[in-house]
Design a protein around this motif. Structure first.
Motif, mmCIF file in Angstrom:
data_model
loop_
_atom_site.group_PDB
_atom_site.id
_atom_site.type_symbol
_atom_site.label_atom_id
_atom_site.label_comp_id
_atom_site.label_asym_id
_atom_site.label_seq_id
_atom_site.Cartn_x
_atom_site.Cartn_y
_atom_site.Cartn_z
ATOM 1 N N LYS A 89 0.744 -1.222 0.177
ATOM 2 C CA LYS A 89 0.103 -0.085 0.080
ATOM 3 C C LYS A 89 0.856 1.483 -0.084
ATOM 4 O O LYS A 89 0.262 2.467 0.118
ATOM 5 C CB LYS A 89 -0.956 0.100 1.298
ATOM 6 N N GLY A 90 2.239 1.061 0.015
ATOM 7 C CA GLY A 90 3.015 2.114 -0.160
ATOM 8 C C GLY A 90 3.535 2.815 1.118
ATOM 9 O O GLY A 90 4.015 3.568 1.066
ATOM 10 N N ARG A 91 3.269 2.360 2.448
ATOM 11 C CA ARG A 91 4.065 2.547 3.461
ATOM 12 C C ARG A 91 5.156 2.157 3.607
ATOM 13 O O ARG A 91 5.664 1.044 3.502
ATOM 14 C CB ARG A 91 2.917 1.982 4.693
ATOM 15 N N CYS A 92 5.959 3.282 4.115
ATOM 16 C CA CYS A 92 7.598 2.862 4.160
ATOM 17 C C CYS A 92 7.593 2.208 5.761
ATOM 18 O O CYS A 92 7.559 2.735 6.635
ATOM 19 C CB CYS A 92 8.093 4.281 4.396
ATOM 20 N N PRO A 207 15.262 11.142 -4.777
ATOM 21 C CA PRO A 207 16.442 10.301 -4.237
ATOM 22 C C PRO A 207 16.258 9.136 -3.536
ATOM 23 O O PRO A 207 14.989 8.762 -3.167
ATOM 24 C CB PRO A 207 17.035 11.393 -3.330
ATOM 25 N N HIS A 208 17.244 8.428 -3.438
ATOM 26 C CA HIS A 208 17.170 7.075 -2.626
ATOM 27 C C HIS A 208 16.839 5.973 -3.468
ATOM 28 O O HIS A 208 16.487 6.028 -4.407
ATOM 29 C CB HIS A 208 16.575 7.250 -1.069
ATOM 30 N N VAL A 209 16.683 4.805 -2.823
ATOM 31 C CA VAL A 209 16.300 3.525 -3.273
ATOM 32 C C VAL A 209 15.037 3.047 -2.658
ATOM 33 O O VAL A 209 14.770 2.966 -1.226
ATOM 34 C CB VAL A 209 17.596 2.334 -3.206
ATOM 35 N N TYR A 210 13.921 2.440 -3.359
ATOM 36 C CA TYR A 210 12.921 2.158 -2.924
ATOM 37 C C TYR A 210 12.678 0.799 -3.409
ATOM 38 O O TYR A 210 12.673 0.271 -4.483
ATOM 39 C CB TYR A 210 11.670 3.052 -3.361
ATOM 40 N N MET A 211 12.465 -0.192 -2.138
ATOM 41 C CA MET A 211 12.246 -1.665 -2.458
ATOM 42 C C MET A 211 10.861 -1.794 -2.256
ATOM 43 O O MET A 211 10.043 -1.785 -1.269
ATOM 44 C CB MET A 211 12.906 -2.412 -1.699
ATOM 45 N N SER A 372 6.527 -5.103 10.870
ATOM 46 C CA SER A 372 6.920 -3.669 10.502
ATOM 47 C C SER A 372 6.061 -2.779 11.191
ATOM 48 O O SER A 372 6.668 -1.804 11.632
ATOM 49 C CB SER A 372 6.959 -3.458 8.876
ATOM 50 N N TRP A 373 4.876 -3.252 11.223
ATOM 51 C CA TRP A 373 3.969 -2.068 12.092
ATOM 52 C C TRP A 373 4.376 -1.989 13.634
ATOM 53 O O TRP A 373 4.271 -0.905 14.250
ATOM 54 C CB TRP A 373 2.578 -2.444 11.912
ATOM 55 N N LEU A 374 4.668 -3.358 14.051
ATOM 56 C CA LEU A 374 5.046 -3.587 15.468
ATOM 57 C C LEU A 374 6.263 -2.893 15.890
ATOM 58 O O LEU A 374 6.327 -2.213 16.992
ATOM 59 C CB LEU A 374 5.081 -4.974 15.984
ATOM 60 N N LEU A 375 7.063 -2.645 14.885
ATOM 61 C CA LEU A 375 8.341 -2.139 15.174
ATOM 62 C C LEU A 375 8.375 -0.537 15.414
ATOM 63 O O LEU A 375 9.208 -0.255 16.134
ATOM 64 C CB LEU A 375 9.311 -2.211 14.017
ATOM 65 N N ASN A 376 7.477 -0.068 15.135
ATOM 66 C CA ASN A 376 7.084 1.433 15.526
ATOM 67 C C ASN A 376 6.798 1.592 17.215
ATOM 68 O O ASN A 376 6.939 2.722 17.387
ATOM 69 C CB ASN A 376 5.595 1.727 14.737
ATOM 70 N N TYR A 377 6.525 0.495 17.652
ATOM 71 C CA TYR A 377 6.257 0.601 19.258
ATOM 72 C C TYR A 377 7.626 -0.149 19.924
ATOM 73 O O TYR A 377 7.465 -0.011 21.146
ATOM 74 C CB TYR A 377 5.024 -0.150 19.562
#
Length: 553
Positions: A89-92, A207-211, A372-377
């Motif tokens: 969905k495009g979320r980094c 800029p940068h690299v997007y995976m 990845s969502w849990l990592l924010n916490y």
């Protein structure tokens, strides 16, 4: 079977480097600057001109710096290049941009490989002792106790013979040398291919690299120097390079990432396969494998190129010592001993990153997005990933080094030494390696690095070209003080060297030409450390001076 030449040897050298890619060119540059007679043999008629690798890290830039070519390479790089992983969905969910510069350069840099290869090739022209032969295809080789003999088909089908003391095979993943020696190349080939599309006048400009972890067709979008944009798309089952390269299908791919897929300047497109393989041996007597000939890995962490450059940095100085007769042949065994485990670790990391981008199973992608969502916490865990602390740094536990005695917790031995800026006696601020050059270094905090050495030990390390460096707080550089002959004073401008020595109960570091810490000591133990390192290097003893006979009247 050994073939005896029926005519005089056409070419001779102390070392033959097979392959004019970045690894072979780097090894040839190092050997050239230390006076070794080198012959570079390349199958193609010129350097490869299509882009391959796009990421060069700080360790590789430091290796190029040691070759005296970094100022020519930097204009073809983009420093501080982030790698961003996006959900469908495009979320980094991962913005990897480590900001450390402990080795003197940006940790992650974008580059276009042919431009840097051209700098490395031009660098060879500095040396009259380095020659290059293009359009030479090796058809046969053998080795004996004194050296290696190769036969090549040259221009016009003319057969030529080459004789050298050692052969370094940098002839790629399909290495003819490795296959002929029957060295195993175990590992896996990924089931999916990828198509690379390079575009001039970057139509995105970001800029940068997007995976982009798209479950339908994962892709990569990378900004490169000089306005080039790279896209990489997974090739789906049943698709072929010929089909994907058709204008209508290329347009469909571009429509996935650009609002106007018709307004692009295509440079080229290529399809490639990801492999993860490691050679069973890196050395067979007088033949050594380096770069892709020794190991190949997926591109996702940009470590194929950089692992090859680590090979070059590790092997070149050892080979130089052996060829010069300053060290025994056994030193070359430490090349595989030190490099193999780290190359395997980088292969595993690259495979893991590929699974993050394109999980083999759909449920694994769902799990990835949830984690990845849990990592924010969990900020500490998130920093671990975002600052690339998961990247295994080379650390050698055996080889051409001396384990600390008594053992030091978290010993710096076997790790790369830092490279801060230092102040010279002439008042210039330079990077530390610019003071060391392509040599060994004995670096002492505050004290005279030669104080604990006997005259014989001092002469031995001088024979190896060692730089003796005394580090002081930069404010002390203004004080008049006596400096021992041959000692270089530098000022610790940033405090990083003081901080490094302050972490360990040592004040002297013995640094190898590849910038790894080979031993540590204090002034009272530096002599013992130097002797132990000389033994680990298989160093040859100093020649004994013969007494001069007195004349009889």
């Amino acid at each position: 079977m050994k073939t005896t030449p029926s005519h005089p040897t056409d070419h001779t050298a102390q070392v033959v480097v097979l392959g004019a890619g970045p690894v072979g060119l780097s090894i040839a540059n190092y050997l050239g600057q230390v006076g070794i007679d080198v012959l570079v043999v390349e199958k193609l008629d010129q350097l490869i001109d299509y882009p391959r690798a796009i990421g060069i890290d700080d360790e590789s830039l430091r290796a190029v710096q040691a070759l005296g070519l970094v100022d020519q390479v930097l204009p073809h790089t983009t420093p501080w290049h982030a790698m961003r992983f996006l959900t469908p969905k495009g979320r980094c969910f991962a913005d990897i941009q480590p900001m450390t510069d402990e080795f003197g350069w940006s940790r992650r840099n974008a580059f276009i490989q042919p431009q840097v290869d051209a700098v490395l090739f031009k660098g060879l022209q500095r040396f009259g002792n380095v020659r290059t032969l293009f359009s030479r295809d090796v058809t046969e080789f053998s080795q004996d106790a004194e050296g290696v003999t190769l036969y090549v088909d040259g221009p016009g089908g003319v057969r030529e013979s080459i004789r050298a003391g050692y052969l370094v095979a940098c002839d790629g993943g399909n290495s003819y040398i490795r296959r002929t020696l029957d060295i195993a190349f175990d590992g896996k080939t990924a089931p999916n291919q990828w198509i690379v599309v390079d575009i001039a006048n970057d139509p995105l400009g970001t800029p940068h690299v997007y995976m982009c972890c798209d479950p339908v067709r994962p892709y990569v979008s990378a900004a490169l120097p000089h306005g080039v944009r790279r896209f990489e798309f997974m090739v789906m089952p049943g698709e072929t390079e010929a089909e994907l390269s058709k204008p209508e299908n290329m347009r469909k791919l571009m429509a996935k990432v650009l609002p106007d897929p018709d307004n692009v300047e295509l440079i080229r497109s290529r399809v490639y396969t990801h492999n993860a393989r490691l050679a069973g041996e890196f050395r067979k007597q007088r033949i050594l494998l380096a770069g892709d000939a020794a190991h190949i890995m997926p591109v996702w962490q940009g470590q194929g190129y950089n692992s090859g450059m680590r090979d070059a940095s590790n092997l070149a100085w050892k080979l130089a010592l052996v060829v010069k007769g300053l060290a025994g042949d056994g030193l070359l065994d430490t090349y595989e001993q030190e490099r193999r485990d780290h190359a395997k670790a980088m292969i595993n990391l690259s495979v893991m990153a590929g699974h993050v981008l394109a999980p083999p199973k759909r449920w694994q992608g769902t799990l990835r997005d949830g984690i990845s969502w849990l990592l924010n916490y969990l900020p500490p865990v998130k920093r671990y990933f975002l600052e690339m602390r998961f990247k295994p740094m080379p650390q050698y536990t055996s080889g051409a080094l001396v384990a600390s005695a008594p053992a030091i917790a978290n010993s710096p031995v076997g790790r790369m030494f830092i490279q801060p800026k230092v102040l010279t006696d002439e008042g210039h601020h330079v990077l530390l390696d610019d003071v060391i050059g392509s040599n060994f270094a004995i670096i002492a905090w505050g004290s005279d690095p030669t104080w604990g050495l006997t005259a014989e030990q001092l002469a031995f390390w001088q024979r190896l070209g060692t730089r003796f460096i005394q580090v002081l707080p930069d404010v002390q550089m203004r004080a008049e003080r006596e400096v021992a002959e041959g000692v270089i004073r530098v000022g610790d401008s940033s405090g990083r060297l003081k901080e490094w020595f302050g972490r360990h109960p040592v004040s002297i570091a013995l640094i190898r030409p590849d910038r790894f810490v080979a031993a540590v000591a204090i002034p009272q133990t530096v002599g013992k450390a130097c002797d132990a390192l000389a033994h680990a290097l298989r160093a040859t003893p100093m020649p004994v001076a013969q007494p001069v006979a007195s004349k009889v009247a």
